[in-house]
Design an enzyme around this catalytic site. Structure first.
Site, PDB file in Angstrom:
ATOM      1  N   MET A  29      28.327  22.449  67.711  1.00 40.70           N
ATOM      2  CA  MET A  29      29.575  23.013  67.203  1.00 40.70           C
ATOM      3  C   MET A  29      29.791  24.410  67.792  1.00 40.70           C
ATOM      4  O   MET A  29      30.490  25.245  67.221  1.00 40.70           O
ATOM      5  CB  MET A  29      29.564  23.067  65.675  1.00 40.70           C
ATOM      6  CG  MET A  29      29.596  21.695  65.039  1.00 40.70           C
ATOM      7  SD  MET A  29      30.373  21.649  63.397  1.00 40.70           S
ATOM      8  CE  MET A  29      29.337  22.754  62.489  1.00 40.70           C
ATOM      9  N   LEU A  32      26.480  28.889  70.459  1.00 46.14           N
ATOM     10  CA  LEU A  32      25.179  28.457  70.956  1.00 46.14           C
ATOM     11  C   LEU A  32      24.157  29.589  70.929  1.00 46.14           C
ATOM     12  O   LEU A  32      24.475  30.751  71.132  1.00 46.14           O
ATOM     13  CB  LEU A  32      25.315  27.911  72.375  1.00 46.14           C
ATOM     14  CG  LEU A  32      26.309  26.754  72.573  1.00 46.14           C
ATOM     15  CD1 LEU A  32      26.256  26.259  74.007  1.00 46.14           C
ATOM     16  CD2 LEU A  32      26.038  25.611  71.598  1.00 46.14           C
ATOM     17  N   HIS A  33      22.901  29.219  70.684  1.00 40.15           N
ATOM     18  CA  HIS A  33      21.789  30.159  70.637  1.00 40.15           C
ATOM     19  C   HIS A  33      20.577  29.503  71.302  1.00 40.15           C
ATOM     20  O   HIS A  33      20.676  28.346  71.769  1.00 40.15           O
ATOM     21  CB  HIS A  33      21.504  30.570  69.187  1.00 40.15           C
ATOM     22  CG  HIS A  33      21.315  29.415  68.249  1.00 40.15           C
ATOM     23  ND1 HIS A  33      20.239  28.551  68.322  1.00 40.15           N
ATOM     24  CD2 HIS A  33      22.074  28.958  67.220  1.00 40.15           C
ATOM     25  CE1 HIS A  33      20.325  27.636  67.375  1.00 40.15           C
ATOM     26  NE2 HIS A  33      21.425  27.844  66.699  1.00 40.15           N
ATOM     27  N   HIS A  36      19.878  25.806  70.600  1.00 34.48           N
ATOM     28  CA  HIS A  36      20.693  24.860  71.363  1.00 34.48           C
ATOM     29  C   HIS A  36      20.200  24.776  72.809  1.00 34.48           C
ATOM     30  O   HIS A  36      20.157  23.699  73.403  1.00 34.48           O
ATOM     31  CB  HIS A  36      22.162  25.297  71.377  1.00 34.48           C
ATOM     32  CG  HIS A  36      22.831  25.265  70.040  1.00 34.48           C
ATOM     33  ND1 HIS A  36      23.187  26.410  69.372  1.00 34.48           N
ATOM     34  CD2 HIS A  36      23.205  24.232  69.251  1.00 34.48           C
ATOM     35  CE1 HIS A  36      23.771  26.093  68.227  1.00 34.48           C
ATOM     36  NE2 HIS A  36      23.792  24.772  68.125  1.00 34.48           N
ATOM     37  N   GLY A 148      18.419  18.864  66.629  1.00 32.32           N
ATOM     38  CA  GLY A 148      17.344  19.752  66.198  1.00 32.32           C
ATOM     39  C   GLY A 148      16.791  19.354  64.839  1.00 32.32           C
ATOM     40  O   GLY A 148      17.522  18.904  63.954  1.00 32.32           O
ATOM     41  N   GLU A 149      15.491  19.555  64.660  1.00 32.30           N
ATOM     42  CA  GLU A 149      14.849  19.226  63.385  1.00 32.30           C
ATOM     43  C   GLU A 149      15.142  20.249  62.293  1.00 32.30           C
ATOM     44  O   GLU A 149      14.787  20.014  61.137  1.00 32.30           O
ATOM     45  CB  GLU A 149      13.345  19.086  63.583  1.00 32.30           C
ATOM     46  CG  GLU A 149      12.965  17.831  64.352  1.00 32.30           C
ATOM     47  CD  GLU A 149      11.464  17.616  64.417  1.00 32.30           C
ATOM     48  OE1 GLU A 149      10.706  18.541  64.049  1.00 32.30           O
ATOM     49  OE2 GLU A 149      11.050  16.513  64.838  1.00 32.30           O
ATOM     50  N   SER A 186      19.973  29.797  63.908  1.00 32.27           N
ATOM     51  CA  SER A 186      21.181  29.150  63.416  1.00 32.27           C
ATOM     52  C   SER A 186      22.386  29.947  63.879  1.00 32.27           C
ATOM     53  O   SER A 186      22.303  31.172  64.037  1.00 32.27           O
ATOM     54  CB  SER A 186      21.168  29.080  61.886  1.00 32.27           C
ATOM     55  OG  SER A 186      22.432  28.706  61.378  1.00 32.27           O
TER      56      SER A 186
END
Length: 281
Positions: A29, A32-33, A36, A148-149, A186
């Site tokens: 969405m 991004l970080h 991602h 991602g977990e 996040s």
């Protein structure tokens, strides 16, 4: 790096690609970080072609205020992707393009996976997740899709969706990427002050301590202990702390030696909702 905004253009581009032997999808969405980035790097390493979708899905949000606060960093997102590779395909549609001018989610039966934890506090959230993921999987038709977990409940729901809809794709769960202090990365972390960002590292510290206690204490004892820890941190409001079966996401009643468990937490820090989890055995 192609940036594509329509479904027809995406399908045309993918059908003409000479490297269609293996196709990976990383749904995001935006905002991004490095978490991602880790998904994208794994996808690039395992596939000839990779599609990264950037789409803030309105049907995943309970209210417009939360949707409006979601960060829009599209130009920075593109730069981050270009630092990894310029060979990925970026799919960045509008809501009207995805939903064809009727923004509404489908209704799914996830066999109870959506009724606990996040589902108990975010009505309709996983119907929105299912709608966009199913749309992207049919549109892109990837061999592998990467999640991602950190959003472990979402990961299990996507796996259930794929099984129930018989979609020919392998769902890859990727480990949580953390900041130096342990806070799970996040897109929402950017809304925290530096002081709160440090304070929020307590979430992971509590999860790690709970994992250690889980080896010798009862599950009820561990959950009660963890919940009480947040009473000494008034800047962090605990919404839930649950230990659950990783397959069914059913909250634990009594430990079973053959069952894998995870601890899940959701916490508000000055109105910013943060989630995290950890494998216990």
């Amino acid at each position: 790096m192609p940036v594509i905004t329509t479904k027809k253009e995406l399908q045309r581009h993918l059908s003409s690609s000479p490297n269609r032997a293996s196709l990976g999808l990383v749904p995001t969405m935006g905002a991004l970080h490095p978490g991602h980035a880790a998904l994208v790097r794994q996808a690039v390493a395992e596939n000839e072609t990779v599609v990264v979708s950037i789409f803030v899905n309105p049907t995943q949000f309970e209210n417009n205020e939360d949707l409006d606060k979601y960060p829009d960093t599209f130009e920075k997102d593109i730069l981050l992707l270009e630092e990894i590779t310029k060979d990925v395909v970026v799919f960045a549609p509008t809501a009207d393009e995805i939903y064809e001018h009727r923004v509404q989610s489908k209704t799914y039966d996830f066999e109870g996976l959506d009724k606990v934890m996040e589902g108990a506090f975010r009505d309709g959230h996983f119907n929105g997740v299912g709608t966009i993921v199913e749309t992207l999987l049919h549109l892109v038709a990837p061999d592998k899709a990467y999640f991602g977990e950190k959003d472990f409940q979402q990961l299990q729901i996507v796996r259930k969706l794929v099984a129930k809809k018989d979609i020919p794709v392998t769902i890859i769960g990727c480990p949580v990427v953390r900041e130096a202090n342990g806070l799970a990365m996040s897109s929402r972390n950017g809304r925290l002050s530096e002081a709160l960002r440090q304070e929020a590292s307590f979430i992971y510290k509590t999860l790690r301590a709970a994992k250690k206690k889980f080896g010798t204490k009862s599950a009820v004892n561990v959950m009660d202990w963890a919940r009480k820890q947040f009473e000494g941190h008034p800047d962090l409001r605990l919404e839930y702390f649950v230990i659950a079966d990783v397959e069914t996401l059913t909250p634990i009643q009594k430990k079973k030696p053959e069952v894998k468990y995870r601890a899940f937490a959701a916490v508000y820090a000055d109105g910013v909702r943060l989630i995290d989890n950890i494998a216990l055995n």
